[in-house]
Enzyme design. Sequence first.
Site, PDB file in Angstrom:
ATOM      1  N   GLN A  30      -0.870  -2.327  10.343  1.00  0.00           N
ATOM      2  CA  GLN A  30      -1.390  -3.686  10.179  1.00  0.00           C
ATOM      3  C   GLN A  30      -1.580  -4.055   8.709  1.00  0.00           C
ATOM      4  O   GLN A  30      -1.082  -5.077   8.238  1.00  0.00           O
ATOM      5  CB  GLN A  30      -2.725  -3.814  10.928  1.00  0.00           C
ATOM      6  CG  GLN A  30      -3.298  -5.231  10.917  1.00  0.00           C
ATOM      7  CD  GLN A  30      -4.741  -5.280  11.398  1.00  0.00           C
ATOM      8  OE1 GLN A  30      -5.431  -4.261  11.402  1.00  0.00           O
ATOM      9  NE2 GLN A  30      -5.195  -6.448  11.796  1.00  0.00           N
TER      10      GLN A  30
ATOM     11  N   TYR B 236     -13.493   9.523  12.366  1.00  0.00           N
ATOM     12  CA  TYR B 236     -12.905   8.623  11.368  1.00  0.00           C
ATOM     13  C   TYR B 236     -13.861   8.445  10.196  1.00  0.00           C
ATOM     14  O   TYR B 236     -13.487   8.600   9.024  1.00  0.00           O
ATOM     15  CB  TYR B 236     -12.583   7.285  12.019  1.00  0.00           C
ATOM     16  CG  TYR B 236     -12.001   6.251  11.091  1.00  0.00           C
ATOM     17  CD1 TYR B 236     -10.788   6.462  10.447  1.00  0.00           C
ATOM     18  CD2 TYR B 236     -12.650   5.029  10.879  1.00  0.00           C
ATOM     19  CE1 TYR B 236     -10.241   5.499   9.611  1.00  0.00           C
ATOM     20  CE2 TYR B 236     -12.114   4.066  10.047  1.00  0.00           C
ATOM     21  CZ  TYR B 236     -10.912   4.301   9.416  1.00  0.00           C
ATOM     22  OH  TYR B 236     -10.371   3.350   8.575  1.00  0.00           O
TER      23      TYR B 236
ATOM     24  N   ASP C 201       7.038   5.420   6.758  1.00  0.00           N
ATOM     25  CA  ASP C 201       6.244   5.566   7.975  1.00  0.00           C
ATOM     26  C   ASP C 201       6.941   6.565   8.881  1.00  0.00           C
ATOM     27  O   ASP C 201       8.002   7.092   8.534  1.00  0.00           O
ATOM     28  CB  ASP C 201       6.049   4.218   8.681  1.00  0.00           C
ATOM     29  CG  ASP C 201       4.690   4.114   9.361  1.00  0.00           C
ATOM     30  OD1 ASP C 201       4.363   5.024  10.140  1.00  0.00           O
ATOM     31  OD2 ASP C 201       3.953   3.141   9.114  1.00  0.00           O
TER      32      ASP C 201
ATOM     33  N   ILE D 286       3.697  12.368   6.494  1.00  0.00           N
ATOM     34  CA  ILE D 286       2.993  12.765   5.281  1.00  0.00           C
ATOM     35  C   ILE D 286       2.411  14.175   5.391  1.00  0.00           C
ATOM     36  O   ILE D 286       2.053  14.795   4.386  1.00  0.00           O
ATOM     37  CB  ILE D 286       1.896  11.736   4.908  1.00  0.00           C
ATOM     38  CG1 ILE D 286       1.247  12.061   3.550  1.00  0.00           C
ATOM     39  CG2 ILE D 286       0.854  11.632   6.018  1.00  0.00           C
ATOM     40  CD1 ILE D 286       2.204  12.213   2.406  1.00  0.00           C
TER      41      ILE D 286
END
Length: 316
Positions: free
Chosen positions: A12, A141, A34, A53
């Site tokens: 987003q 998170y 990505d 990554i």
Amino acid sequence: MDKILIIGACGQLGTELTLKLRELKGTENVIASDLLDEPVELLSGGPYEKLNILNKESFQIILEEHNITQVYHLAAVLSAKGEQNPHFAWQLNMDSLLTVLEAGKDKLQKIYWPSSIAVFGPDTPKENTPQNTIMSPNTVYGISKLAGERWCEYYHEKYGVDVRSLRYPGLIGYKALPGGGTTDYAVDIFHKAIAGEKYDCFLSENSMLPMMYMDDAVKATIELMETAPENVKVRSSYNLSAMSFSPKEIAEEIKKHYPNFEITYHPDFRQKIADSWPGSIDDSAARNNWGWQHSHGLTELVEVMIENLKETIVFD
């Protein structure tokens, strides 16, 4: 000329940040990356690399092949999805940041890494939450973002890595769908209203949370990265704010455009996450240090979201 790599570019925030940086820096100087084999359609007009990554070797190859000078590291498992798979969320959020910070010691001139209001917790002051305060996150998170802030400051102080960060509130935009956060309702609600459907909200009607229009988030990110190093006085992460509202308040604003819009409330596991977060944020450090100013409040947000989304909603 800067050569920029954006990790998590198809998300987003990543989508809109990539588009803006390509506009400012030149398309060929901004490499999107990505997990997807091909980029999302909006990013198909510029360079793209498939990248996990967590694969350090692949990351190093991309840095060298493109002579990368700056990295915007956006890849992460967000709040709601993180609670469903906490061990993977920790691994991705932490290991990937350390990989990028290590590259900052000798290869990169600047690094951007986003934090979040999730670093705060139930013991944090809820209103006008200060830049420096009690931080007791109770989601994986939030825990990973708080740990990441400490790593960023550590790498800056110990190795001189120029890493910069913002604590984003909930981000609302129309160009890409959100990726599994607790504030996603504030995007989903527009799709339902424009399609003439009732919206069943997963938060209670009075859950007040800090929010921001995506264009403001992109503007803040680039302004922070472009400002002189001496203006960056916070090397953990800056508080960032624009507005705060509840599901009931945004629904009432939407009803000014769609009077028959209906909303119901059935809070789920995300309610507990929202309850641990601030209702409003003090971002005076960002405003004083590098001149941050937001441009969209709730009224402007609703107008621009409806104006842009109504052309894309497919009616049954």
